[in-house]
Enzyme design. Structure first.
Site, PDB file in Angstrom:
ATOM      1  N   GLN A 136       0.573   6.838  -5.397  1.00 40.29           N
ATOM      2  CA  GLN A 136       1.065   7.656  -6.516  1.00 40.29           C
ATOM      3  C   GLN A 136       1.932   6.872  -7.511  1.00 40.29           C
ATOM      4  O   GLN A 136       2.724   7.457  -8.246  1.00 40.29           O
ATOM      5  CB  GLN A 136       1.848   8.868  -5.967  1.00 40.29           C
TER       6      GLN A 136
ATOM      7  N   ASP B  74      -9.021   5.955  -1.133  1.00 37.49           N
ATOM      8  CA  ASP B  74      -8.006   6.610  -1.955  1.00 37.49           C
ATOM      9  C   ASP B  74      -8.691   7.249  -3.163  1.00 37.49           C
ATOM     10  O   ASP B  74      -9.920   7.321  -3.235  1.00 37.49           O
ATOM     11  CB  ASP B  74      -6.925   5.620  -2.369  1.00 37.49           C
TER      12      ASP B  74
ATOM     13  N   GLU C  89       0.828  -1.212   0.000  1.00 35.09           N
ATOM     14  CA  GLU C  89       0.000   0.000   0.000  1.00 35.09           C
ATOM     15  C   GLU C  89       0.863   1.264   0.000  1.00 35.09           C
ATOM     16  O   GLU C  89       0.505   2.270  -0.630  1.00 35.09           O
ATOM     17  CB  GLU C  89      -0.944   0.000   1.209  1.00 35.09           C
TER      18      GLU C  89
ATOM     19  N   TYR D 188      -6.000   6.175   4.967  1.00 36.01           N
ATOM     20  CA  TYR D 188      -6.160   5.171   3.912  1.00 36.01           C
ATOM     21  C   TYR D 188      -5.338   3.923   4.204  1.00 36.01           C
ATOM     22  O   TYR D 188      -5.849   2.798   4.150  1.00 36.01           O
ATOM     23  CB  TYR D 188      -5.757   5.731   2.544  1.00 36.01           C
TER      24      TYR D 188
ATOM     25  N   TYR E 270       9.329   9.530  -4.394  1.00 30.31           N
ATOM     26  CA  TYR E 270       8.647   9.854  -3.132  1.00 30.31           C
ATOM     27  C   TYR E 270       9.323   9.114  -1.976  1.00 30.31           C
ATOM     28  O   TYR E 270       8.701   8.339  -1.249  1.00 30.31           O
ATOM     29  CB  TYR E 270       7.155   9.491  -3.206  1.00 30.31           C
TER      30      TYR E 270
ATOM     31  N   CYS F 147     -13.935   1.555 -13.679  1.00 31.14           N
ATOM     32  CA  CYS F 147     -14.393   2.932 -13.435  1.00 31.14           C
ATOM     33  C   CYS F 147     -13.200   3.880 -13.475  1.00 31.14           C
ATOM     34  O   CYS F 147     -12.853   4.531 -12.496  1.00 31.14           O
ATOM     35  CB  CYS F 147     -15.102   2.986 -12.078  1.00 31.14           C
TER      36      CYS F 147
END
Length: 366
Positions: A51, A147, A46, A129, A91, A201
């Site tokens: 990102q 998220d 996770e 999250y 990150y 979706c």
């Protein structure tokens, strides 16, 4: 009458849960972190997936778990090795926070990821999250894991016209998930919402005709699925001009420098570089002076070999790349090292500096 309406609502929610979970069980992707429900592996996956695309994460996840199979393995690892395992994902604060948090889990919880919202949320880098994902997926606790994918899905299904870019909007969606989540199968429910957002979706051109919960979707029936979710635009990225130099000594070793302990790309290694004034023509002599003033090294710039661009979420780096040599003030200290090309494999570099190295290698081949 009120009880009858509540019963109807329960039936509608149960039908939604069944349609969603049945689809997930049949169509879910085979992903390495789904092979078991190990809280540590769920946690690592996770954090990596924040990102970052799933296809990108898979090889990194496999290598990371191979290097650090357990929480205690990661807790006892030195930071340089942890950063090297993460190299390329970007990150980097994510993995530094993870490393810090697993040390606490190892020491305070005997290597067992806590299973209460309060305890898990107190770990460094574990937001609402991630906490919800670990608790629901690994421990079967009906906690929301909201998220961007989940907000997009539910904004369409429930016709929620709130700006998902605003932090306060998350509470709206967390409340919605608490109303909808299956208490019998919270793991499958939350993963199904995420999977639906990833595969069906999607942000643009959602595949509504393939959607397992189309009959429950307000946006589809109203014909506004492409208008949702509402998401305001971020501020424009700031452009930064830099000059980097690849310096070799008489033994063919390359000079590298460790970035500061805090801030962007903290504790990663790089080639010596300085920021340049934008919108001005900068001569080589001025760049050399900047190296002297900023890094206290007297460099002779020899050849301009090209330019690379690297894009962050908030910055765009435009880096001019030079070859060079040290005239005087040979740098010393733990933040500077002379390494052979083979030894560079032991150090973690940002992606931008891999681009620089490739540019240099291509240049030396010609």
């Amino acid at each position: 009458m009120e009880n009858e309406l509540k019963n109807i609502e329960k039936i509608v929610i149960k039908n939604f849960q069944d349609d969603l979970i049945t689809w997930f069980k049949e169509e879910q992707r085979e992903l390495p972190w789904r092979k078991d429900q190990d809280p540590y592996k769920v946690w690592v996956s996770e954090i990596m997936l924040q990102q970052t695309r799933v296809d990108t994460v898979i090889p990194y996840f496999n290598r990371f778990i191979q290097w650090f199979p357990t929480i205690n393995d990661l807790a006892n690892a030195n930071e340089d090795k942890v950063l090297k395992a993460w190299e390329g994902l970007g990150y980097y604060s994510r993995v530094r926070n993870l490393h810090s948090a697993v040390k606490e889990v190892s020491e305070r919880y005997n290597g067992q990821v806590p299973n209460t919202p309060k305890e898990i949320s107190n770990l460094k880098g574990v937001g609402p999250y991630t906490a919800g994902a670990i608790l629901s997926i690994a421990y079967g606790i009906p906690e929301p894991a909201v998220d961007g994918n989940v907000m997009r899905v539910l904004s369409r299904i429930l016709s929620i016209w709130e700006d998902i870019a605003k932090p306060s909007t998350r509470k709206v969606f967390e409340s919605a998930v608490r109303s909808l989540i299956s208490h019998e199968e919270p793991s499958n429910f939350n993963q199904a919402l995420m999977e639906l957002g990833a595969l069906i979706c999607t942000p643009t051109s959602p595949s509504c005709l393939l959607c397992p919960v189309r009959d429950h979707c307000h946006a589809f029936h109203e014909g506004v699925e492409t208008e949702l979710p509402i998401k305001s635009k971020k501020n424009a990225q700031r452009a930064v001009e830099l000059a980097a130099v690849i310096v070799k000594d008489e033994h063919g070793k390359i000079l590298i420098h460790k970035r500061p302990e805090t801030g962007l790309l903290a504790n990663l290694w790089e080639f010596p570089n300085v920021e340049l004034q934008q919108h001005f023509v900068v001569e080589r002599s001025q760049i050399a002076e900047s190296f002297q003033e900023t890094l206290d090294i007297n460099i002779k710039l020899e050849k301009g070999i090209g330019q690379i661009e690297h894009i962050f979420s908030h910055l765009i780096w435009n880096i001019r790349v030079y070859t060079g040599s040290i005239i005087s003030n040979k740098p010393e200290g733990n933040d500077w090292k002379w390494v052979s090309p083979a030894e560079m494999e032991d150090y973690a570099f940002p992606v931008s500096y891999h681009k620089i190295l490739k540019l240099y290698n291509d240049y030396t081949k010609n």
